[in-house]
Write an enzyme that holds these catalytic residues in place. Sequence first.
Site, short mmCIF file in Angstrom:
data_model
loop_
_atom_site.label_atom_id
_atom_site.label_comp_id
_atom_site.label_asym_id
_atom_site.label_seq_id
_atom_site.Cartn_x
_atom_site.Cartn_y
_atom_site.Cartn_z
N ASP A 30 -5.59 -13.71 9.35
CA ASP A 30 -4.40 -13.23 8.41
C ASP A 30 -2.99 -14.51 8.75
O ASP A 30 -2.02 -13.98 8.84
CB ASP A 30 -3.78 -12.10 8.29
CG ASP A 30 -4.89 -11.07 7.58
OD1 ASP A 30 -5.75 -11.60 6.85
OD2 ASP A 30 -4.59 -9.90 7.71
N HIS A 50 -10.78 -14.03 3.79
CA HIS A 50 -12.11 -13.44 3.51
C HIS A 50 -13.24 -14.31 3.09
O HIS A 50 -14.31 -14.17 3.36
CB HIS A 50 -11.85 -12.20 2.55
CG HIS A 50 -10.85 -11.29 2.72
ND1 HIS A 50 -10.37 -10.33 1.77
CD2 HIS A 50 -10.08 -11.40 3.79
CE1 HIS A 50 -9.54 -9.54 2.41
NE2 HIS A 50 -9.38 -9.95 3.76
N GLU A 107 -8.90 -13.72 -1.28
CA GLU A 107 -8.42 -14.06 0.01
C GLU A 107 -8.93 -15.07 0.76
O GLU A 107 -10.32 -14.83 0.94
CB GLU A 107 -8.12 -12.66 0.61
CG GLU A 107 -7.55 -12.96 1.98
CD GLU A 107 -7.00 -11.69 2.75
OE1 GLU A 107 -6.51 -10.73 1.87
OE2 GLU A 107 -6.90 -11.38 3.91
N GLU A 121 -10.79 -6.89 -4.50
CA GLU A 121 -10.64 -8.03 -3.18
C GLU A 121 -11.88 -8.02 -2.53
O GLU A 121 -12.12 -7.32 -1.54
CB GLU A 121 -9.56 -7.79 -2.51
CG GLU A 121 -9.01 -8.60 -1.55
CD GLU A 121 -7.65 -8.44 -0.78
OE1 GLU A 121 -6.54 -7.71 -1.20
OE2 GLU A 121 -7.61 -8.58 0.53
N ASP A 148 2.23 1.99 3.54
CA ASP A 148 3.14 1.22 4.23
C ASP A 148 4.48 1.56 3.74
O ASP A 148 5.46 1.57 4.84
CB ASP A 148 3.22 -0.50 3.53
CG ASP A 148 1.67 -1.03 3.54
OD1 ASP A 148 0.89 -0.62 4.21
OD2 ASP A 148 1.38 -1.81 2.44
N ASP A 197 -4.84 -13.69 -2.33
CA ASP A 197 -4.20 -13.27 -0.96
C ASP A 197 -3.90 -14.62 -0.30
O ASP A 197 -5.16 -15.07 0.02
CB ASP A 197 -4.98 -12.22 -0.30
CG ASP A 197 -4.29 -10.95 -0.94
OD1 ASP A 197 -3.47 -10.93 -1.80
OD2 ASP A 197 -4.69 -9.92 -0.08
N HIS A 223 0.93 -1.11 -0.04
CA HIS A 223 -0.11 -0.04 0.00
C HIS A 223 0.85 1.03 -0.08
O HIS A 223 1.94 1.47 0.63
CB HIS A 223 -0.96 -0.07 1.36
CG HIS A 223 -1.84 -1.03 1.71
ND1 HIS A 223 -1.16 -2.13 2.30
CD2 HIS A 223 -3.12 -1.14 1.50
CE1 HIS A 223 -2.38 -3.02 2.33
NE2 HIS A 223 -3.44 -2.28 1.89
C1 XLS Z 1 -7.79 -6.42 4.43
C2 XLS Z 1 -7.11 -6.81 3.11
C3 XLS Z 1 -5.91 -6.08 2.67
C4 XLS Z 1 -5.84 -6.10 1.24
C5 XLS Z 1 -5.05 -4.96 0.55
O1 XLS Z 1 -8.27 -7.15 5.10
O2 XLS Z 1 -6.55 -8.09 3.00
O3 XLS Z 1 -4.74 -6.42 3.13
O4 XLS Z 1 -5.25 -7.24 0.70
O5 XLS Z 1 -5.45 -3.61 0.89
NI NI Z 2 -5.97 -9.08 1.35
NI NI Z 3 -7.57 -9.70 4.67
#
Ligand code: XLS
Ligand code: NI
Ligand code: NI
Length: 440
Positions: A312, A274, A271, A235, A107, A299, A104
């Site tokens: 995560d 998610h 992801e 995403e 970051d 992801d 990002h």
């Molecule tokens: C948050 C998301 C984030 C995205 C990027 O839950 O996974 O990390 O991958 O903004």
């Molecule tokens: Ni993510």
């Molecule tokens: Ni996430």
Amino acid sequence: MAKNSFFSNVPAKIPFDPKAKKGALAFKHYDENKVVEGRSMRDWLRFAVCYWHTFRGTGSDPFGPGTMQRPWDDGSDSLKNALNRVDVAFDFISRLGAPYYCFHDRDVAPEGANLAKSNKNLDAVAAKLKEAQAKTGIKLLWGTANLFSNPRFMHGAATSCNADVFAYSAAQVKKAIEVTNELGGENYVFWGGREGYMNLFNTDMKRELDHLAKFMHMAHDHAKKIGFKGQFLFEPKPKEPTKHQYDYDAAACLNFIRANDLEGIVKLNIETNHATLAGHTMMHELEYASIQGALGSIDANTGDLLLGWDTDQFPTDIYLTTQCMLVIMKQGGLAPGGVNFDAKVRRESFEPLDLFYAHVGGMDAFARGLKIAAAIRKEGILSDIVKQRYRSYDAGIGQQIEQGKVGFAELEKYMLGKGNPNPNESGRQEMIENIINEYL
Ligand code: XLS
Ligand code: NI
Ligand code: NI
């Protein structure tokens, strides 16, 4: 880089060494040059290290502050610290042997007192990232903008009720796409950090969704204008931080994409954590996106069965990675997308060394999933079972249904003549699960 490395206790390149002792920092399965189904493991998996968790994660949680030991980081949000961090990040990624990274804007570079100052900081760090990429050969899988941390985004970014916040977000994404382009990023991700709502009583959902669509078209127009060739990715995530995120899951995203003429412009970055928060398996989300030509990237992480939030964690479950690779291989890979470890070490794993163990484990789990999926595909048992299961559509009435040659009247006539359908056959779920286990 190697000289003053913070990782001098780690090999300059983590080796592939299946015979290394248990727990050694070595890949037992990820052999980057090994060819599987005509393609190297490196090219199938396209691993990326994420900047936010790996280089900015502090280990804080809602009950306590950070725990991570990061001796290279002075803890400040200074530009100097950010520039220093680039060296460490590329040293880490080189030793790991991952070909890509993701970030990002916020970051990598500190936010300034206003947009112009933030952009200036980002330019300074981007110049250094570009040098580091050239020196190491590490490439940018995707860039994105953080449109959720700063308090200005409390009501969302493109879906904020405050038009100035929409404008700010547009300017920030414009810059983030430009920087991604400058760094040769192969994709650009939109994760709708706070694009959702906490309460429908104060929310004009129609207006917010229309604004989001406008925002995406503006982003696309700008990308075209500057010649950015990367793939745009949504995403999906169902909740957190808002109670209901608009990009709930692959189905909601695809509906939004179709309803707003974004087909062919935006694909999906799926992801694991998610998917499970949305009440789906990762395999479901991948398959759903893939059959519609919208699976762009993943992801890679995993949640915890007993914790109901986006934990995560690094993926270590080879049943999961096998499922992922079965879908990914079926569609011929992810490129220009890849496998990004949007994953963080646990709060208790506070030493830099733990970052290596975590990534090596995730990469090996995916390499194993790749090998297992390839073995399953080679013998073709699964695909034969599926083909066999639907064979009633390969000829006769089934074929006529698929070809659109019959309607209700013809089908009624067919069935009145026949009396009853052919008997059903067993789905053999348990046998199939046993077969999969034989490959693990
Ligand atoms: C948050 C998301 C984030 C995205 C990027 O839950 O996974 O990390 O991958 O903004
Ligand atoms: Ni993510
Ligand atoms: Ni996430």
